[in-house]
Design a protein around this motif. Sequence first.
Motif, PDB file in Angstrom:
ATOM      1  N   THR A 298       0.821  -1.220   0.000  1.00 14.55           N
ATOM      2  CA  THR A 298       0.000   0.000   0.000  1.00 14.55           C
ATOM      3  C   THR A 298       0.856   1.271   0.000  1.00 14.55           C
ATOM      4  O   THR A 298       0.319   2.367  -0.046  1.00 14.55           O
ATOM      5  CB  THR A 298      -0.930   0.019   1.241  1.00 14.55           C
ATOM      6  OG1 THR A 298      -0.113  -0.190   2.404  1.00 14.55           O
ATOM      7  CG2 THR A 298      -1.985  -1.065   1.163  1.00 14.55           C
ATOM      8  N   GLY A 299       2.173   1.129   0.051  1.00 13.14           N
ATOM      9  CA  GLY A 299       3.065   2.299   0.079  1.00 13.14           C
ATOM     10  C   GLY A 299       3.451   2.758  -1.319  1.00 13.14           C
ATOM     11  O   GLY A 299       3.001   2.192  -2.329  1.00 13.14           O
ATOM     12  N   SER A 300       4.309   3.760  -1.361  1.00 17.01           N
ATOM     13  CA  SER A 300       4.729   4.349  -2.638  1.00 17.01           C
ATOM     14  C   SER A 300       5.415   3.297  -3.534  1.00 17.01           C
ATOM     15  O   SER A 300       5.043   3.107  -4.698  1.00 17.01           O
ATOM     16  CB  SER A 300       5.655   5.529  -2.337  1.00 17.01           C
ATOM     17  OG  SER A 300       6.466   5.829  -3.424  1.00 17.01           O
ATOM     18  N   ILE A 301       6.398   2.574  -3.000  1.00 16.82           N
ATOM     19  CA  ILE A 301       7.087   1.542  -3.785  1.00 16.82           C
ATOM     20  C   ILE A 301       6.127   0.391  -4.090  1.00 16.82           C
ATOM     21  O   ILE A 301       6.062  -0.101  -5.227  1.00 16.82           O
ATOM     22  CB  ILE A 301       8.319   1.002  -3.010  1.00 16.82           C
ATOM     23  CG1 ILE A 301       9.391   2.079  -2.886  1.00 16.82           C
ATOM     24  CG2 ILE A 301       8.888  -0.263  -3.659  1.00 16.82           C
ATOM     25  CD1 ILE A 301      10.162   2.380  -4.139  1.00 16.82           C
TER      26      ILE A 301
ATOM     27  N   GLY B 177      -0.298  -1.607   6.137  1.00 15.72           N
ATOM     28  CA  GLY B 177      -0.251  -1.260   7.560  1.00 15.72           C
ATOM     29  C   GLY B 177      -1.639  -0.820   7.967  1.00 15.72           C
ATOM     30  O   GLY B 177      -2.522  -1.647   8.212  1.00 15.72           O
ATOM     31  N   SER B 178      -1.848   0.511   7.951  1.00 18.40           N
ATOM     32  CA  SER B 178      -3.156   1.020   8.384  1.00 18.40           C
ATOM     33  C   SER B 178      -4.141   1.215   7.230  1.00 18.40           C
ATOM     34  O   SER B 178      -5.338   1.334   7.446  1.00 18.40           O
ATOM     35  CB  SER B 178      -2.955   2.347   9.121  1.00 18.40           C
ATOM     36  OG  SER B 178      -2.184   3.205   8.314  1.00 18.40           O
ATOM     37  N   ASN B 179      -3.643   1.231   6.007  1.00 14.65           N
ATOM     38  CA  ASN B 179      -4.538   1.493   4.865  1.00 14.65           C
ATOM     39  C   ASN B 179      -5.202   0.204   4.367  1.00 14.65           C
ATOM     40  O   ASN B 179      -4.909  -0.302   3.283  1.00 14.65           O
ATOM     41  CB  ASN B 179      -3.726   2.167   3.747  1.00 14.65           C
ATOM     42  CG  ASN B 179      -4.599   2.765   2.674  1.00 14.65           C
ATOM     43  OD1 ASN B 179      -5.806   2.520   2.632  1.00 14.65           O
ATOM     44  ND2 ASN B 179      -3.999   3.531   1.784  1.00 14.65           N
TER      45      ASN B 179
ATOM     46  N   GLU C 266      16.619   0.400   5.649  1.00 11.14           N
ATOM     47  CA  GLU C 266      16.911   0.250   7.085  1.00 11.14           C
ATOM     48  C   GLU C 266      17.466  -1.146   7.387  1.00 11.14           C
ATOM     49  O   GLU C 266      18.278  -1.310   8.304  1.00 11.14           O
ATOM     50  CB  GLU C 266      15.646   0.497   7.908  1.00 11.14           C
ATOM     51  CG  GLU C 266      15.115   1.932   7.835  1.00 11.14           C
ATOM     52  CD  GLU C 266      14.221   2.226   6.622  1.00 11.14           C
ATOM     53  OE1 GLU C 266      14.120   1.352   5.716  1.00 11.14           O
ATOM     54  OE2 GLU C 266      13.639   3.317   6.577  1.00 11.14           O
TER      55      GLU C 266
ATOM     56  N   ASP D  55      16.426   0.475  -4.450  1.00 12.95           N
ATOM     57  CA  ASP D  55      16.861   1.867  -4.329  1.00 12.95           C
ATOM     58  C   ASP D  55      17.572   2.231  -5.637  1.00 12.95           C
ATOM     59  O   ASP D  55      18.476   1.514  -6.085  1.00 12.95           O
ATOM     60  CB  ASP D  55      17.840   1.968  -3.130  1.00 12.95           C
ATOM     61  CG  ASP D  55      17.705   3.298  -2.414  1.00 12.95           C
ATOM     62  OD1 ASP D  55      17.135   4.229  -2.993  1.00 12.95           O
ATOM     63  OD2 ASP D  55      18.184   3.390  -1.273  1.00 12.95           O
TER      64      ASP D  55
ATOM     65  N   ALA E 170      13.814  -2.815  -1.050  1.00 12.80           N
ATOM     66  CA  ALA E 170      13.641  -1.354  -1.058  1.00 12.80           C
ATOM     67  C   ALA E 170      13.983  -0.806   0.321  1.00 12.80           C
ATOM     68  O   ALA E 170      14.577   0.256   0.448  1.00 12.80           O
ATOM     69  CB  ALA E 170      12.200  -0.994  -1.424  1.00 12.80           C
TER      70      ALA E 170
ATOM     71  N   GLY F 214       7.332   8.120   0.037  1.00 12.19           N
ATOM     72  CA  GLY F 214       6.742   8.181   1.379  1.00 12.19           C
ATOM     73  C   GLY F 214       7.334   9.364   2.150  1.00 12.19           C
ATOM     74  O   GLY F 214       8.389   9.902   1.795  1.00 12.19           O
TER      75      GLY F 214
HETATM   76  P1  NDP Z   1       5.610   4.441   2.323  1.00 10.23           P
HETATM   77  O1  NDP Z   1       5.501   5.147   3.620  1.00 10.23           O
HETATM   78  O2  NDP Z   1       4.934   5.027   1.137  1.00 10.23           O
HETATM   79  O3  NDP Z   1       5.074   2.927   2.473  1.00 10.23           O
HETATM   80  C1  NDP Z   1       5.398   2.142   3.567  1.00 10.23           C
HETATM   81  C2  NDP Z   1       4.660   0.818   3.526  1.00 10.23           C
HETATM   82  O4  NDP Z   1       4.913   0.121   4.753  1.00 10.23           O
HETATM   83  C3  NDP Z   1       3.148   0.955   3.425  1.00 10.23           C
HETATM   84  O5  NDP Z   1       2.618  -0.130   2.733  1.00 10.23           O
HETATM   85  C4  NDP Z   1       2.722   0.914   4.891  1.00 10.23           C
HETATM   86  O6  NDP Z   1       1.368   0.521   5.070  1.00 10.23           O
HETATM   87  C5  NDP Z   1       3.670  -0.167   5.393  1.00 10.23           C
HETATM   88  N1  NDP Z   1       3.820  -0.079   6.845  1.00 10.23           N
HETATM   89  C6  NDP Z   1       4.168   1.010   7.575  1.00 10.23           C
HETATM   90  N2  NDP Z   1       4.165   0.698   8.890  1.00 10.23           N
HETATM   91  C7  NDP Z   1       3.808  -0.608   8.981  1.00 10.23           C
HETATM   92  C8  NDP Z   1       3.632  -1.503  10.070  1.00 10.23           C
HETATM   93  N3  NDP Z   1       3.833  -1.137  11.346  1.00 10.23           N
HETATM   94  N4  NDP Z   1       3.292  -2.790   9.786  1.00 10.23           N
HETATM   95  C9  NDP Z   1       3.112  -3.197   8.515  1.00 10.23           C
HETATM   96  N5  NDP Z   1       3.260  -2.390   7.441  1.00 10.23           N
HETATM   97  C10 NDP Z   1       3.608  -1.111   7.673  1.00 10.23           C
HETATM   98  O7  NDP Z   1       7.161   4.254   2.071  1.00 10.23           O
HETATM   99  P2  NDP Z   1       7.944   4.111   0.674  1.00 10.23           P
HETATM  100  O8  NDP Z   1       7.217   3.199  -0.242  1.00 10.23           O
HETATM  101  O9  NDP Z   1       8.328   5.448   0.185  1.00 10.23           O
HETATM  102  O10 NDP Z   1       9.291   3.427   1.168  1.00 10.23           O
HETATM  103  C11 NDP Z   1       9.348   2.063   1.569  1.00 10.23           C
HETATM  104  C12 NDP Z   1      10.788   1.676   1.807  1.00 10.23           C
HETATM  105  O11 NDP Z   1      11.486   1.782   0.569  1.00 10.23           O
HETATM  106  C13 NDP Z   1      11.537   2.596   2.785  1.00 10.23           C
HETATM  107  O12 NDP Z   1      12.418   1.844   3.540  1.00 10.23           O
HETATM  108  C14 NDP Z   1      12.281   3.575   1.885  1.00 10.23           C
HETATM  109  O13 NDP Z   1      13.465   4.049   2.464  1.00 10.23           O
HETATM  110  C15 NDP Z   1      12.587   2.684   0.682  1.00 10.23           C
HETATM  111  N6  NDP Z   1      12.739   3.407  -0.585  1.00 10.23           N
HETATM  112  C16 NDP Z   1      11.703   4.125  -1.108  1.00 10.23           C
HETATM  113  C17 NDP Z   1      11.842   4.828  -2.309  1.00 10.23           C
HETATM  114  C18 NDP Z   1      10.695   5.568  -2.925  1.00 10.23           C
HETATM  115  O14 NDP Z   1      10.835   6.070  -4.056  1.00 10.23           O
HETATM  116  N7  NDP Z   1       9.553   5.689  -2.292  1.00 10.23           N
HETATM  117  C19 NDP Z   1      13.132   4.824  -3.027  1.00 10.23           C
HETATM  118  C20 NDP Z   1      14.142   4.008  -2.399  1.00 10.23           C
HETATM  119  C21 NDP Z   1      13.948   3.328  -1.232  1.00 10.23           C
HETATM  120  P3  NDP Z   1       0.143   1.593   5.177  1.00 10.23           P
HETATM  121  O15 NDP Z   1       0.428   2.679   4.210  1.00 10.23           O
HETATM  122  O16 NDP Z   1      -1.036   0.736   4.802  1.00 10.23           O
HETATM  123  O17 NDP Z   1       0.093   2.031   6.593  1.00 10.23           O
END
Ligand code: NDP
Length: 376
Positions: A11-14, A37-39, A112, A136, A109, A189
Amino acid sequence: MKKKISILGSTGSIGRQALEVIERLQDKFEIIALTGGSNTELLNEQIRNFKPQYAYASDISAIEGAKPLSLEEICANKENDIILIAVSGKIGLRPAITAIKNGIDIALANKETLVMAGDIVMPLARRFGVNIVPVDSEHCAIHQCIKDISQVDKLIITASGGPFLRKTVEEMKNATVEQALAHPRWHMGKKITVDSATLMNKGLEVIEAHHLFGIDYGKIEVVVHPQSIVHSAIEYVDGSVIAQLGLPSMHIPIQYAITYPKRFKGIKSRSFSFSEIARLDFEKPDWDKFKALKLAYSAGEAGGAAPVCLNAANEEAVFAFLKGQIKLFDIVNIVEEMMSKQRNRKNLSIDDVFEIDTEIRAKTNELILKCKESCK
Ligand code: NDP
Ligand code: MG
């Protein structure tokens, strides 16, 4: 045969962009699990569209149409050929280790994972014969450039410079959350976007590169390249420099990482044209304005607990900044103070890493509280 994949953080950006890639390559992939996560609203929509067998969300009772499993249970399922770890923060680490111990390849991705425990994760991956392919964009670029790591003399990691590249220190001091989130090139994100504004993201990437490619910190150079066309480069011992270029889109590294070692026609907005791009600029980073970069190099060089401390203190401070509790510059000042206080333990186990992480987060929050009081 279809490649079986699970996406942690769909559900996140990646994660969302990974599903766009997979939608185009439907005949190449079968999705085993998706997690949010929450979405849960978006997660349930993804479950309806992609029909995974398993899913995870913070509230598992809200999952519709897939069997709930924990992130670690998903990573222990040997049906998977590959797992894309795209959750943010420390929650990526244990699932990564579980996937490795089950011999499942990782598209990584979540930076951490390597910043906190690269010394544990990389040898483990070698022991279990697991490929870790970076998502990345900088590391994905380097992965594509390297033929023989033993002949590489230097890694050159590019940085867009973020929204404050041309701003003065005074302007940065008073930056709002909105200004810090206005990244000129990438839509990501919130946590990583703030890290890109302080250049801590580049610092974390230096540590990530050190672990992924086994190169000393003295041979990793950061260069500011505002157009984000050259995604990174390597210099061979004979002076040859190989760079990877492309229009700035995360679809490309995501697709590379999940289809590796194959390549397929991808989502391309337009064809690459040097004449349209016309110019590429490069400059040295301003080390005084972006202290985070210096802190990350020294944490990486110190090893052991130092990068765990850097990561944990930074993450808590970024969250506090996003909540409007502290100012932008306080983030790096807080990280610096936490770094100066920690006693650097070495040869950590995974449990040690989490213990230090928890301790540092608690102490950082005490510091944030003090900072909040003094800012009033
Ligand atoms: P986002 O914040 O957009 O997405 C994070 C994801 O993790 C969501 O699906 C979120 O769910 C989930 N999540 C967060 N907290 C929890 C939890 N406690 N339990 C389970 N799932 C959880 O982040 P990005 O996509 O931007 O980044 C993800 C990773 O990739 C990071 O480590 C970032 O450093 C790395 N990265 C990102 C890049 C980018 O272009 N975005 C580029 C290079 C690396 P929900 O939204 O449903 O809560
Ligand atoms: Mg990057």
